[in-house]
Design an enzyme around this catalytic site. Structure first.
Site, PDB file in Angstrom:
ATOM      1  N   ASP A 109       0.824  -1.203   0.000  1.00  0.00           N
ATOM      2  CA  ASP A 109       0.000   0.000   0.000  1.00  0.00           C
ATOM      3  C   ASP A 109       0.863   1.259   0.000  1.00  0.00           C
ATOM      4  O   ASP A 109       0.474   2.272  -0.574  1.00  0.00           O
ATOM      5  CB  ASP A 109      -0.935   0.005   1.206  1.00  0.00           C
ATOM      6  CG  ASP A 109      -2.154   0.894   0.986  1.00  0.00           C
ATOM      7  OD1 ASP A 109      -2.846   0.693  -0.028  1.00  0.00           O
ATOM      8  OD2 ASP A 109      -2.409   1.789   1.813  1.00  0.00           O
ATOM      9  N   THR A 116     -12.530   8.099 -12.312  1.00  0.00           N
ATOM     10  CA  THR A 116     -11.490   7.556 -11.443  1.00  0.00           C
ATOM     11  C   THR A 116     -11.882   6.218 -10.833  1.00  0.00           C
ATOM     12  O   THR A 116     -11.038   5.520 -10.268  1.00  0.00           O
ATOM     13  CB  THR A 116     -11.135   8.566 -10.334  1.00  0.00           C
ATOM     14  OG1 THR A 116      -9.884   8.218  -9.747  1.00  0.00           O
ATOM     15  CG2 THR A 116     -12.230   8.656  -9.293  1.00  0.00           C
TER      16      THR A 116
END
Length: 513
Positions: free
Chosen positions: A377, A503
């Protein structure tokens, strides 16, 4: 070019527990050859099977709630209980030709009451997932997928989009037009914030403009574009430390930037994404957006590009704040390669394409360096901050892991997809396949897909009990499109795009005059 082990398509076709999907680094008897050994149609079908597996689990244990809890086989309502996974899955189901799922979702959308929720509403998340998902479904089902299902409920997508816009539009009723993001829609109130974020403010304009163009009501476009105007003409000058690169927070009272912290990370990311995508959507109306993206792109190459000390062949984007650079990045940031590739292709700028490919290769390195073959991440490459237990890893990989979580994010696969579509180079198609296989092996459960706690440990560590709706919208869509046949909704090289993706990876038809 690395050679990665991938699971057999026979294994991929199995539906069941995670144990049916051997880890990519288990003994060689459980794996076959590289991704080139199977046809693209078989790979596309494998992605469709994974989508169906997750959809079946959601329908069995969670529908009509927002998301499946794929470990306990329960459900969550983190997106106001309106069925986020169903709406987010719509455009992917359409593209995959999954008429049964599409009909189920259309029937659900018709029943949503967007005026009712007991939870705070995020203007940003609701716009990109719900509004974007419905508008995309409408554009696809009235366009290239018009024969997939009967027309009875298709118009409901636009009706419900308008209903949702009308529920949310009070957010923009501020002195500057910069909206609140945290909303109480039943009380017409807000969370009392004094600022809004760059991405949250700058990632509304595509969906709200499309809503106006489809309904003929200019109010929605005007609201979002007024908010965007403060980002296109940043004040004060300290809010734009480099040409085109702006700060992270904007005053709701006056529209001025309250800092000059610059990055392409989460919180800032999709503002830059939408600048070039608005130009793709309508180059006549949004040339100024393109000009601002070009300034940002050129400044990014000059000021933010960074190369790890131990791996100078890699390129990452650093962050900047008040004279200081932070040598860290995020999985969220890895959409950046796609943005440079799209902009370079549309504008005929080979320098942007080349830099975009550098970013793609950097993000791919975060995947191929871990035990699961999935990227973390967040990571860093500051030589003064290398954790003592990661020194050997840093020397080899060029980065160290700050957070080893993988929460089913799509950005790396997204940039691989753009790289393949714009260059035609098969290596990027292989990288999508490698990533999909690793995710399928590591995150799959009996009912769906789960986030994992540590991508650099065998099996990904522990599984988190949540399946984000963007698994359906993005991970599955980009993985499928990379191996599917060409179609009107696919990203095209040059200026021939008929659709532009929001997005959340929902394709919307570009405006043609």
């Amino acid at each position: 070019m690395r050679t990665s082990l991938s699971l057999s398509l026979a294994a991929l076709s199995l539906i069941g527990s995670a144990t049916a999907f051997p880890h990519p680094h288990q003994d060689s008897e459980t794996v076959l050859s590289t991704s080139s050994s199977s046809s693209n149609q078989e790979k596309a079908n494998a992605v469709k099977e994974a989508f169906q597996h997750a959809w079946n689990g959601y329908m069995k244990y969670a529908f009509p709630h927002d998301e499946l809890h794929p470990v306990s086989n329960g459900y969550g309502d983190s997106r106001n209980g309106w069925g986020a996974s169903a709406v987010d899955a719509l455009s992917t189901a359409i593209i995959m030709g999954n008429a049964d799922a599409v009909n189920t979702i259309l029937d659900h959308v018709a029943k949503i009451d967007y005026t009712q929720t007991s939870d705070q509403v995020s203007l940003f998340e609701t716009t990109i997932r719900y509004l974007g998902g419905m508008l995309s479904g409408y554009d696809l089902l009235t366009g290239p997928a018009s024969g997939l299902v009967s027309d009875d409920l298709v118009d409901t997508l636009l009706t419900q989009s308008k209903n949702l816009g009308d529920v949310l539009k009070f957010a923009f009723d501020t002195p500057s037009g910069v909206p609140y993001n945290g909303l109480n829609i039943t009380a017409q109130g807000n969370d009392g914030a004094t600022t809004n974020g760059l991405a949250v403010t700058g990632t509304l304009v595509l969906e709200w403009t499309r809503l106006s163009d489809l309904t003929g009501d200019e109010e929605y476009a005007n609201l979002s574009q007024r908010a965007e105007s403060h980002l296109l003409n940043p004040q004060p000058s300290s809010g734009e430390p480099f040409s085109g690169l702006v700060g992270s927070h904007i005053s709701i009272a006056n529209g001025q930037f309250t800092d000059g912290a610059v990055s392409w990370n989460g919180g800032d990311d999709s503002f830059y994404e939408y600048l070039i995508k608005m130009y793709v959507y309508d180059p006549k109306r949004f040339e100024e957006y393109k000009d601002r993206w070009v300034l940002a792109a050129e400044s990014t190459i000059e000021h933010l590009a960074s190369h790890p000390q131990t791996r100078p062949d890699l390129t990452f984007l650093s962050s900047y704040n008040n004279g200081n650079y932070d040598l860290s990045s995020q999985h969220l940031t890895c959409f950046d390669g796609a943005s440079f590739l799209l902009g370079g292709s549309v504008l005929g700028r080979q320098d942007f394409i080349d830099f975009g490919l550098e970013l793609v290769h950097g993000c791919e390195a975060t995947y191929n360096s871990t035990l699961t073959q999935i990227g973390p991440d967040s990571w860093g490459w500051d030589p003064s901050r290398v954790p003592s237990d990661q020194k050997a890893f840093y020397e080899k990989a060029g980065f160290y892991i700050n957070s080893g979580y993988y929460v089913l994010r799509p950005e790396v696969i997204e940039s691989f997809y753009y790289a393949y579509r714009i260059t035609g180079d098969e290596v990027y198609r292989d990288w999508v396949w490698n990533a999909f296989v690793a995710i399928n092996a590591t995150c799959r459960t009996d009912s769906g897909f789960a986030a994992v706690s540590n991508v650099n440990t065998a099996g990904g560590g522990s599984k988190d009990n949540n399946q984000e709706s963007f698994l359906f919208a993005e991970v599955m869509k980009y993985s499928y499109l990379t191996h599917a046949e060409d179609a009107e909704w696919q990203v095209q090289a040059g200026d021939q795009n008929e659709f532009v993706f929001n997005t959340e990876a929902h394709p919307m038809r570009v405006k043609r005059t």
